[in-house]
Design a protein around this motif. Structure first.
Motif, PDB file in Angstrom:
ATOM      1  N   GLU A 177      -0.201   4.069  -4.664  1.00 25.16           N
ATOM      2  CA  GLU A 177      -0.904   5.192  -5.086  1.00 25.16           C
ATOM      3  C   GLU A 177       0.037   6.573  -5.575  1.00 25.16           C
ATOM      4  OE1 GLU A 177      -5.263   4.007  -3.431  1.00 25.16           O
ATOM      5  OE2 GLU A 177      -3.909   5.413  -2.367  1.00 25.16           O
ATOM      6  N   LEU A 178       0.967   6.686  -4.469  1.00 22.30           N
ATOM      7  CA  LEU A 178       1.836   8.041  -4.770  1.00 22.30           C
ATOM      8  C   LEU A 178       2.674   7.735  -5.938  1.00 22.30           C
ATOM      9  CD1 LEU A 178       3.397  10.465  -3.989  1.00 22.30           C
ATOM     10  CD2 LEU A 178       4.984   8.896  -2.460  1.00 22.30           C
TER      11      LEU A 178
ATOM     12  N   GLY B 113      -5.623  -3.591  -2.385  1.00 20.94           N
ATOM     13  CA  GLY B 113      -6.068  -3.207  -0.976  1.00 20.94           C
ATOM     14  C   GLY B 113      -7.014  -3.907  -0.067  1.00 20.94           C
TER      15      GLY B 113
ATOM     16  N   ARG C 237       8.028   6.782   7.509  1.00 20.11           N
ATOM     17  CA  ARG C 237       7.346   6.060   8.122  1.00 20.11           C
ATOM     18  C   ARG C 237       8.183   4.701   8.910  1.00 20.11           C
ATOM     19  NH1 ARG C 237       4.968   8.337   4.600  1.00 20.11           N
ATOM     20  NH2 ARG C 237       2.720   9.214   4.622  1.00 20.11           N
TER      21      ARG C 237
ATOM     22  N   ALA D 291      -0.559   3.003   0.028  1.00 22.04           N
ATOM     23  CA  ALA D 291      -0.319   4.503  -0.069  1.00 22.04           C
ATOM     24  C   ALA D 291       0.897   4.874  -0.855  1.00 22.04           C
ATOM     25  CB  ALA D 291       0.033   5.119   1.265  1.00 22.04           C
TER      26      ALA D 291
ATOM     27  N   GLU E 226      -1.489  -1.178   4.159  1.00 22.47           N
ATOM     28  CA  GLU E 226      -2.077   0.381   4.023  1.00 22.47           C
ATOM     29  C   GLU E 226      -1.043   1.230   3.521  1.00 22.47           C
ATOM     30  OE1 GLU E 226      -4.329   0.970   7.320  1.00 22.47           O
ATOM     31  OE2 GLU E 226      -6.363   0.381   6.570  1.00 22.47           O
ATOM     32  N   ALA E 227       0.186   1.274   4.175  1.00 24.73           N
ATOM     33  CA  ALA E 227       1.288   2.108   3.955  1.00 24.73           C
ATOM     34  C   ALA E 227       1.917   1.764   2.545  1.00 24.73           C
ATOM     35  CB  ALA E 227       2.432   1.842   4.987  1.00 24.73           C
TER      36      ALA E 227
END
Length: 400
Positions: free
Chosen positions: A284-285, A393, A310, A281, A277-278
């Motif tokens: 997407e960033l 995902g 993170r 993310a 999930e990181a």
């Protein structure tokens, strides 16, 4: 028997990936580069530039190939073993050199360039041995490296190239869905990879019935084999809970596209899900940052900061994306358009670039494996167009 050093052997109908006007426009851009550099003749030796300016993608098998461009001529130089195929697949003239005498390749080139001229060459490709022969046979008044300038030209895609790249991305998606359907416990990596490759080959043949078909491939990796992005396919059998890397690479007339996705077999543990999930993310960033005026190094720094917050930056293994066009895993690379700390290129409309963050967690640690997502973006006037449609995902990619 009279044995010529070179000759012209032209037969059959000419079939090219693009219209003649597309190649004329590319050559016009090249001739401006040559004029600005004071170059009389350009001698190309690389697969990517020969394909870009002529349409012909050679198969070397130990023999040299070339493209000579002057103010008036564009001539591919090919080996006799290929007969008329290079002429049928190139824009402009073609000369075939023979094996009767060593270095007939350079004699054929000299027949176009003449001697005593300013010669442009690719410093990032030509070998020391071939550069010495260039100097010997062409007796240039000067040689100038034009590789970087041609790379900059290739970074800006035409409308016809964008259409080709969109078709490639759609084909990569077809391969991805075929792979998803083929995943099951006990299946081998090689079996799953072949399903994806075959689906893409058929899709390319449907979309481009007059093309030549070669070089499309899949890297489908599982478990520890996911730790490197370019790890070859093996016969490892899939197990419940395995992390997977789906990587489809259709090749259409020298143009490479790609789809890359993280997957899991049936279930994903909590530690792996958190890392996955990181990475999603960060993906997407990164996509949100790809817009005109953005600098490659600045984009890289922002994604680095995201991972550092993170405590994941130490698991990043390479840059976050690269250009697309005439390239593959064994030729070509527009190194000036990569998302790395040392690349300061500013994005412009018409460029094509991927977003592909990857984290590799070592064996023995929670969430071990390689996590990678990959989309292809066309830079537009006010942002980007994502031409990759296969979902990423956990919601879609826990399968089997």
């Amino acid at each position: 028997m009279d044995r010529p050093e070179f000759y012209r052997f032209h037969q059959g109908d000419r079939i090219l990936p693009f219209a003649a006007s597309e190649y004329d426009a590319r050559l016009a851009g090249l001739r401006k580069i040559m004029a600005d550099a004071g170059v009389d003749a350009a001698v190309f030796t690389s697969m990517h530039n020969i394909a870009y300016y002529s349409g012909f993608l050679y198969c070397s098998f130990g023999r040299p190939y070339g493209l000579v461009v002057t103010a008036t001529d564009s001539v591919t130089i090919s080996a006799g073993i290929d007969a008329a195929q290079p002429w049928r697949r190139c824009h402009g003239d073609n000369i075939t050199y023979t094996d009767w005498k060593r270095n007939n390749y350079w004699r054929a080139i000299r027949s176009v360039t003449g001697t005593g001229k300013v010669i442009g060459y690719e410093g990032d490709h030509i070998s020391l041995a071939q550069k010495a022969l260039l100097d010997e046979f062409l007796s240039p008044s000067e040689t100038r490296d034009i590789a970087a300038a041609t790379m900059v030209q290739r970074m800006h895609k035409s409308a016809a190239e964008l259409e080709m790249i969109r078709a490639g991305a759609a084909t990569a998606d077809v391969g991805g869905f075929a792979i998803r359907d083929a995943i099951s416990v006990g299946a081998r990596e090689i079996d799953v990879a072949m399903a994806g490759r075959d689906a893409m080959e058929l899709e390319i043949a449907k979309r481009f019935p007059e093309a030549e078909y070669r070089d499309t491939w899949v890297w489908f990796q599982s478990g520890i084999n996911t730790d490197g992005a370019h790890n070859p396919v093996t016969a490892r059998q899939l197990q419940v809970g395995d992390i997977l890397s789906l990587n489809t690479f259709p090749m259409i007339s020298g143009y490479y596209t790609a789809l890359e996705r993280t997957m899991f077999v049936r279930e994903v543990d909590e530690a792996s899900l958190k890392i996955w999930e990181a990475n999603v993310a960060a993906h997407e960033l990164g996509i949100s940052l790809l817009k005109p005026g953005a600098k490659c190094s600045d984009i890289t720094a922002q994604i680095n900061d995201f991972f550092a917050e993170r405590q994941l930056l130490q698991y990043r293994t390479f840059g976050y994306g690269h250009s697309f066009g005439v390239l593959s895993h064994y030729y070509g690379r527009e190194a000036g358009l990569e998302l790395r700390e040392d690349i300061d290129t500013v994005l412009e409309p018409g460029m094509v670039i991927s977003m592909e963050p990857m984290l590799t967690i070592p064996e023995g640690q929670p969430g071990a494996g390689g996590y990678r997502e990959h989309d292809i973006m066309i830079i537009t006037e006010d942002g980007n167009e994502d031409i990759t449609k296969y979902p990423y995902g956990p919601e879609f990619n826990v399968v089997g």
